[in-house]
Design a protein around this motif. Structure first.
Motif, PDB file in Angstrom:
ATOM      1  N   THR A 129     -12.725   6.124  -6.799  1.00 12.35           N
ATOM      2  CA  THR A 129     -12.224   4.789  -6.515  1.00 12.35           C
ATOM      3  C   THR A 129     -12.116   4.052  -7.839  1.00 12.35           C
ATOM      4  O   THR A 129     -12.768   4.412  -8.821  1.00 12.35           O
ATOM      5  CB  THR A 129     -13.169   4.003  -5.574  1.00 12.35           C
ATOM      6  N   GLY A 130     -11.302   3.021  -7.862  1.00  8.97           N
ATOM      7  CA  GLY A 130     -11.220   2.253  -9.096  1.00  8.97           C
ATOM      8  C   GLY A 130     -10.038   1.313  -9.153  1.00  8.97           C
ATOM      9  O   GLY A 130      -9.346   1.099  -8.162  1.00  8.97           O
ATOM     10  N   GLU A 131      -9.857   0.761 -10.365  1.00  3.63           N
ATOM     11  CA  GLU A 131      -8.786  -0.196 -10.622  1.00  3.63           C
ATOM     12  C   GLU A 131      -7.884   0.312 -11.728  1.00  3.63           C
ATOM     13  O   GLU A 131      -8.347   0.884 -12.716  1.00  3.63           O
ATOM     14  CB  GLU A 131      -9.368  -1.549 -11.043  1.00  3.63           C
ATOM     15  N   LEU A 132      -6.596   0.080 -11.534  1.00  2.99           N
ATOM     16  CA  LEU A 132      -5.569   0.422 -12.509  1.00  2.99           C
ATOM     17  C   LEU A 132      -4.847  -0.883 -12.833  1.00  2.99           C
ATOM     18  O   LEU A 132      -4.387  -1.572 -11.924  1.00  2.99           O
ATOM     19  CB  LEU A 132      -4.611   1.450 -11.923  1.00  2.99           C
ATOM     20  N   HIS A 133      -4.758  -1.225 -14.111  1.00  2.00           N
ATOM     21  CA  HIS A 133      -4.202  -2.521 -14.499  1.00  2.00           C
ATOM     22  C   HIS A 133      -2.779  -2.397 -15.018  1.00  2.00           C
ATOM     23  O   HIS A 133      -2.464  -1.498 -15.779  1.00  2.00           O
ATOM     24  CB  HIS A 133      -5.100  -3.172 -15.557  1.00  2.00           C
ATOM     25  N   GLU A 168       0.855  -1.186   0.000  1.00  2.00           N
ATOM     26  CA  GLU A 168       0.000   0.000   0.000  1.00  2.00           C
ATOM     27  C   GLU A 168       0.894   1.239   0.000  1.00  2.00           C
ATOM     28  O   GLU A 168       1.870   1.302   0.744  1.00  2.00           O
ATOM     29  CB  GLU A 168      -0.910  -0.006   1.217  1.00  2.00           C
ATOM     30  N   ILE A 169       0.552   2.198  -0.860  1.00  2.00           N
ATOM     31  CA  ILE A 169       1.310   3.439  -0.987  1.00  2.00           C
ATOM     32  C   ILE A 169       0.345   4.604  -0.785  1.00  2.00           C
ATOM     33  O   ILE A 169      -0.774   4.575  -1.291  1.00  2.00           O
ATOM     34  CB  ILE A 169       1.948   3.561  -2.388  1.00  2.00           C
ATOM     35  N   HIS A 170       0.796   5.614  -0.056  1.00  2.00           N
ATOM     36  CA  HIS A 170      -0.003   6.820   0.176  1.00  2.00           C
ATOM     37  C   HIS A 170       0.738   8.012  -0.405  1.00  2.00           C
ATOM     38  O   HIS A 170       1.964   8.055  -0.380  1.00  2.00           O
ATOM     39  CB  HIS A 170      -0.204   7.064   1.674  1.00  2.00           C
ATOM     40  N   GLY A 171      -0.009   8.989  -0.889  1.00  2.00           N
ATOM     41  CA  GLY A 171       0.623  10.195  -1.405  1.00  2.00           C
ATOM     42  C   GLY A 171      -0.373  11.315  -1.568  1.00  2.00           C
ATOM     43  O   GLY A 171      -1.527  11.229  -1.138  1.00  2.00           O
ATOM     44  N   SER A 175      -3.357   0.415  -3.474  1.00  2.00           N
ATOM     45  CA  SER A 175      -3.135  -0.915  -2.910  1.00  2.00           C
ATOM     46  C   SER A 175      -2.911  -1.871  -4.071  1.00  2.00           C
ATOM     47  O   SER A 175      -3.688  -1.861  -5.033  1.00  2.00           O
ATOM     48  CB  SER A 175      -4.340  -1.383  -2.101  1.00  2.00           C
ATOM     49  N   ARG A 176      -1.872  -2.696  -3.986  1.00  2.00           N
ATOM     50  CA  ARG A 176      -1.551  -3.603  -5.082  1.00  2.00           C
ATOM     51  C   ARG A 176      -1.934  -5.027  -4.741  1.00  2.00           C
ATOM     52  O   ARG A 176      -1.653  -5.528  -3.666  1.00  2.00           O
ATOM     53  CB  ARG A 176      -0.069  -3.542  -5.396  1.00  2.00           C
ATOM     54  N   GLY A 177      -2.573  -5.679  -5.713  1.00  2.00           N
ATOM     55  CA  GLY A 177      -2.896  -7.097  -5.627  1.00  2.00           C
ATOM     56  C   GLY A 177      -2.588  -7.726  -6.977  1.00  2.00           C
ATOM     57  O   GLY A 177      -3.357  -7.565  -7.918  1.00  2.00           O
ATOM     58  N   GLY A 178      -1.423  -8.345  -7.116  1.00  2.00           N
ATOM     59  CA  GLY A 178      -1.026  -8.886  -8.411  1.00  2.00           C
ATOM     60  C   GLY A 178      -0.756  -7.762  -9.389  1.00  2.00           C
ATOM     61  O   GLY A 178      -0.024  -6.831  -9.095  1.00  2.00           O
ATOM     62  N   ASP A 179      -1.398  -7.825 -10.566  1.00  2.00           N
ATOM     63  CA  ASP A 179      -1.227  -6.789 -11.584  1.00  2.00           C
ATOM     64  C   ASP A 179      -2.276  -5.687 -11.496  1.00  2.00           C
ATOM     65  O   ASP A 179      -2.363  -4.834 -12.373  1.00  2.00           O
ATOM     66  CB  ASP A 179      -1.303  -7.408 -12.987  1.00  2.00           C
ATOM     67  N   ILE A 180      -3.082  -5.707 -10.458  1.00  2.00           N
ATOM     68  CA  ILE A 180      -4.144  -4.712 -10.316  1.00  2.00           C
ATOM     69  C   ILE A 180      -3.865  -3.830  -9.103  1.00  2.00           C
ATOM     70  O   ILE A 180      -3.587  -4.309  -8.012  1.00  2.00           O
ATOM     71  CB  ILE A 180      -5.520  -5.384 -10.160  1.00  2.00           C
ATOM     72  N   TYR A 181      -3.933  -2.526  -9.336  1.00  2.00           N
ATOM     73  CA  TYR A 181      -3.820  -1.554  -8.263  1.00  2.00           C
ATOM     74  C   TYR A 181      -5.212  -0.994  -7.999  1.00  2.00           C
ATOM     75  O   TYR A 181      -5.919  -0.625  -8.931  1.00  2.00           O
ATOM     76  CB  TYR A 181      -2.906  -0.394  -8.662  1.00  2.00           C
ATOM     77  N   THR A 182      -5.594  -0.924  -6.737  1.00  2.00           N
ATOM     78  CA  THR A 182      -6.860  -0.325  -6.344  1.00  2.00           C
ATOM     79  C   THR A 182      -6.555   1.072  -5.829  1.00  2.00           C
ATOM     80  O   THR A 182      -5.646   1.256  -5.024  1.00  2.00           O
ATOM     81  CB  THR A 182      -7.554  -1.163  -5.259  1.00  2.00           C
ATOM     82  N   VAL A 183      -7.312   2.052  -6.291  1.00  2.00           N
ATOM     83  CA  VAL A 183      -7.075   3.437  -5.906  1.00  2.00           C
ATOM     84  C   VAL A 183      -8.283   3.999  -5.163  1.00  2.00           C
ATOM     85  O   VAL A 183      -9.429   3.702  -5.492  1.00  2.00           O
ATOM     86  CB  VAL A 183      -6.756   4.318  -7.140  1.00  2.00           C
ATOM     87  N   VAL A 184      -8.000   4.787  -4.144  1.00  2.00           N
ATOM     88  CA  VAL A 184      -8.987   5.634  -3.471  1.00  2.00           C
ATOM     89  C   VAL A 184      -8.321   6.994  -3.380  1.00  2.00           C
ATOM     90  O   VAL A 184      -7.219   7.118  -2.839  1.00  2.00           O
ATOM     91  CB  VAL A 184      -9.352   5.115  -2.062  1.00  2.00           C
TER      92      VAL A 184
END
Length: 87
Positions: A77-81, A2-5, A26-35
């Motif tokens: 919120t969302g997903e970044l691949h 998890e990275i904050h900025g 937040s990273r899970g495999g090749d997917i990053y979840t953003v808030v």
């Protein structure tokens, strides 16, 4: 992981749909979840399909193309691949 900025942008082509304040990735495999907090929205461009999401990470930017995002109020919120492009 998890990275904050703080700092970044949501873009639609060459237009800035919103500036981003505080964010968490937040990273899970090749997917990053953003808030992220939206601090300077453009009411029109924010309703369009985003083409990029960028985050300030130190002296660089991490940029993802074709983000899958949802905006509720002042929060996105969302997903970044895949890995980000570093600029």
């Amino acid at each position: 992981m998890e990275i904050h900025g703080r700092g970044g942008a949501i873009r639609v082509g060459p237009y800035t749909a919103a500036r981003v304040g505080a964010w968490t990735l937040s990273r899970g495999g090749d997917i990053y979840t953003v808030v992220a907090e939206i601090v300077q929205p453009d009411a029109y461009w924010l309703t369009q399909e985003p083409t990029q999401m960028a985050f300030a990470v130190g002296a660089r930017s991490w940029v993802w193309s074709q983000p899958r995002l949802s905006v509720t109020g002042a929060t996105v919120t969302g997903e970044l691949h895949g890995p980000p492009e570093t600029r």
